[in-house]
Design an enzyme around this catalytic site. Sequence first.
Site, PDB file in Angstrom:
ATOM      1  N   CYS A 112      89.809  74.691  31.397  1.00 32.58           N
ATOM      2  CA  CYS A 112      89.795  73.695  32.473  1.00 32.58           C
ATOM      3  C   CYS A 112      89.495  72.286  31.961  1.00 32.58           C
ATOM      4  CB  CYS A 112      88.806  74.097  33.545  1.00 32.58           C
ATOM      5  SG  CYS A 112      89.091  75.774  34.122  1.00 32.58           S
ATOM      6  N   HIS A 250      87.265  68.235  38.015  1.00 29.36           N
ATOM      7  CA  HIS A 250      87.991  69.504  37.949  1.00 29.36           C
ATOM      8  C   HIS A 250      87.730  70.252  39.250  1.00 29.36           C
ATOM      9  CE1 HIS A 250      89.389  73.374  36.887  1.00 29.36           C
ATOM     10  NE2 HIS A 250      88.195  73.903  36.711  1.00 29.36           N
ATOM     11  N   ASN A 280      91.944  76.779  41.974  1.00 32.53           N
ATOM     12  CA  ASN A 280      91.623  76.294  40.634  1.00 32.53           C
ATOM     13  C   ASN A 280      92.833  76.535  39.717  1.00 32.53           C
ATOM     14  OD1 ASN A 280      90.673  75.911  38.036  1.00 32.53           O
ATOM     15  ND2 ASN A 280      88.772  77.032  38.337  1.00 32.53           N
TER      16      ASN A 280
HETATM   17  O1  UT7 Z   1      87.173  76.385  36.270  1.00 36.48           O
HETATM   18  C1  UT7 Z   1      85.968  76.849  35.759  1.00 36.48           C
HETATM   19  C2  UT7 Z   1      85.846  78.286  36.031  1.00 36.48           C
HETATM   20  N1  UT7 Z   1      85.274  78.761  37.224  1.00 36.48           N
HETATM   21  C3  UT7 Z   1      84.280  78.255  37.977  1.00 36.48           C
HETATM   22  O2  UT7 Z   1      83.894  77.135  37.923  1.00 36.48           O
HETATM   23  C4  UT7 Z   1      83.640  79.192  38.934  1.00 36.48           C
HETATM   24  C5  UT7 Z   1      82.135  78.996  39.001  1.00 36.48           C
HETATM   25  N2  UT7 Z   1      81.502  79.963  39.895  1.00 36.48           N
HETATM   26  C6  UT7 Z   1      81.700  79.953  41.233  1.00 36.48           C
HETATM   27  O3  UT7 Z   1      82.421  79.143  41.753  1.00 36.48           O
HETATM   28  C7  UT7 Z   1      80.936  80.969  42.062  1.00 36.48           C
HETATM   29  O4  UT7 Z   1      79.953  81.587  41.273  1.00 36.48           O
HETATM   30  C8  UT7 Z   1      81.863  82.064  42.687  1.00 36.48           C
HETATM   31  C9  UT7 Z   1      82.758  81.421  43.762  1.00 36.48           C
HETATM   32  C10 UT7 Z   1      82.704  82.703  41.610  1.00 36.48           C
HETATM   33  C11 UT7 Z   1      81.026  83.144  43.342  1.00 36.48           C
HETATM   34  O5  UT7 Z   1      80.145  82.607  44.312  1.00 36.48           O
HETATM   35  P1  UT7 Z   1      78.647  83.138  44.441  1.00 36.48           P
HETATM   36  O6  UT7 Z   1      78.038  82.436  45.576  1.00 36.48           O
HETATM   37  O7  UT7 Z   1      78.013  82.984  43.085  1.00 36.48           O
HETATM   38  O8  UT7 Z   1      78.862  84.638  44.836  1.00 36.48           O
HETATM   39  P2  UT7 Z   1      78.440  85.973  44.033  1.00 36.48           P
HETATM   40  O9  UT7 Z   1      79.349  86.206  42.883  1.00 36.48           O
HETATM   41  O10 UT7 Z   1      76.976  85.965  43.779  1.00 36.48           O
HETATM   42  O11 UT7 Z   1      78.723  87.069  45.136  1.00 36.48           O
HETATM   43  C12 UT7 Z   1      78.006  87.118  46.379  1.00 36.48           C
HETATM   44  C13 UT7 Z   1      78.538  88.257  47.206  1.00 36.48           C
HETATM   45  C14 UT7 Z   1      78.576  89.587  46.471  1.00 36.48           C
HETATM   46  O12 UT7 Z   1      78.245  90.587  47.405  1.00 36.48           O
HETATM   47  P3  UT7 Z   1      76.759  91.225  47.465  1.00 36.48           P
HETATM   48  O13 UT7 Z   1      76.539  91.798  46.081  1.00 36.48           O
HETATM   49  O14 UT7 Z   1      75.859  90.058  47.758  1.00 36.48           O
HETATM   50  O15 UT7 Z   1      76.857  92.228  48.546  1.00 36.48           O
HETATM   51  C15 UT7 Z   1      80.018  89.738  46.077  1.00 36.48           C
HETATM   52  O16 UT7 Z   1      80.406  91.101  45.922  1.00 36.48           O
HETATM   53  O17 UT7 Z   1      79.896  87.989  47.597  1.00 36.48           O
HETATM   54  C16 UT7 Z   1      80.724  89.109  47.248  1.00 36.48           C
HETATM   55  N3  UT7 Z   1      82.041  88.612  46.922  1.00 36.48           N
HETATM   56  C17 UT7 Z   1      83.041  88.519  47.817  1.00 36.48           C
HETATM   57  N4  UT7 Z   1      83.110  88.829  49.120  1.00 36.48           N
HETATM   58  C18 UT7 Z   1      84.277  88.597  49.750  1.00 36.48           C
HETATM   59  C19 UT7 Z   1      82.497  88.149  45.720  1.00 36.48           C
HETATM   60  N5  UT7 Z   1      83.768  87.763  45.822  1.00 36.48           N
HETATM   61  C20 UT7 Z   1      84.135  87.977  47.103  1.00 36.48           C
HETATM   62  C21 UT7 Z   1      85.324  87.767  47.825  1.00 36.48           C
HETATM   63  N6  UT7 Z   1      85.356  88.081  49.142  1.00 36.48           N
HETATM   64  N7  UT7 Z   1      86.424  87.245  47.257  1.00 36.48           N
END
Ligand code: UT7
Length: 323
Positions: A112, A250, A280
């Site tokens: 990125c 980004h 993204n």
């Molecule tokens: O370009 C550079 C590369 N990428 C980035 O910059 C990404 C950086 N990271 C992020 O943007 C965030 O960490 C994410 C968007 C990837 C994730 O957000 P989060 O608030 O950190 O969520 P999490 O991974 O902690 O997940 C929270 C909950 C989980 O459920 P439980 O365990 O709390 O029951 C996940 O299983 O959300 C669940 N979850 C989803 N639910 C519905 C994860 N993905 C999804 C989804 N739909 N797509």
Amino acid sequence: MIYSKILFTGAYVPENSISNDDLTTIVDTNDEWIRTRSGIEQRYFSKGENTSDIAAKAGLDVLNKGNINPKDVDLIIVATVSGDYTTPSTACLVQAALGAENAVAFDISAACSGFIFAMSVADKYIRSGVYRNALVIGAEVLSKYLDFTDRGTCVLFGDGAAGVYMEASDTPGILAEDMGSDGSRGLALTCGHRKAENGFFGTKRDENSFLQMDGRAVFDFATRQTPKCIRILLEKSGIPLEKIRYVIPHQANIRIVEVISRKLKIPMEKFYMNLHQYGNTSSATIPIALNEMMEKGMLQKDDIILIVGFGGGLTWGGMMIQL
Ligand code: UT7
């Protein structure tokens, strides 16, 4: 003294727009989660067009805007982590598609941050007098690397390409830059892995080359490193915040930009966001945004902008630019 300036921009995204609701038909997710946790509403997925195809279309758009003959292009750099092949490079395929037969062409791999790394390299070639101009493109077809059983990644990324034409100038274009890498945290975001296995020793090839991400780790990295990078750019350039027309970050997650905004006390209105439309697109997010702003007439000659990116590697990079 020779400097480099951005003169023209261009972009191309595949035609298939995929809404959050469309994704719910193949993976356990929902529109509300994707919107509130990331800010994404839709993205484009390629149906058959590969990275070099969309990169070439973006390159053609750049050259057409400037009425530039492809044969006059000296250097083509494509920033990508999703090239059609390991070799030839995507830039060589773009060179052939454009008929830019006099250009030197190669790729840069910095995920990125790739577009900023590529612009930095082009700037050095131009400033040193080796080349007079460069076509710099960020292009990704990430959909081919997405694991559609992994809801933590497949809802976040999209496909797209965009670029700029840079040329030698006697007035400064890039006023300051800051780039860095932290390879010790590289495994937080991987894509295209191949194990060192081969048929001679009778071992099987590793087929899991999907994009894999520790989202939390990348989120923490981005919200720590990006504000530092912006502070360094302000300090190095001596440009006060009020003089910056827009910050073009980004586009990975609106919540990352909200944290940066809070930490630096830069109002959200100063950040240009189009993440909701494209998701993204890795190396393509910044040039897609830049081109969109140019097309909307939001930027004029001499405006100062700050571009900043972070991602796989892990890497980061930023530039203070006078248009
Ligand atoms: O370009 C550079 C590369 N990428 C980035 O910059 C990404 C950086 N990271 C992020 O943007 C965030 O960490 C994410 C968007 C990837 C994730 O957000 P989060 O608030 O950190 O969520 P999490 O991974 O902690 O997940 C929270 C909950 C989980 O459920 P439980 O365990 O709390 O029951 C996940 O299983 O959300 C669940 N979850 C989803 N639910 C519905 C994860 N993905 C999804 C989804 N739909 N797509």
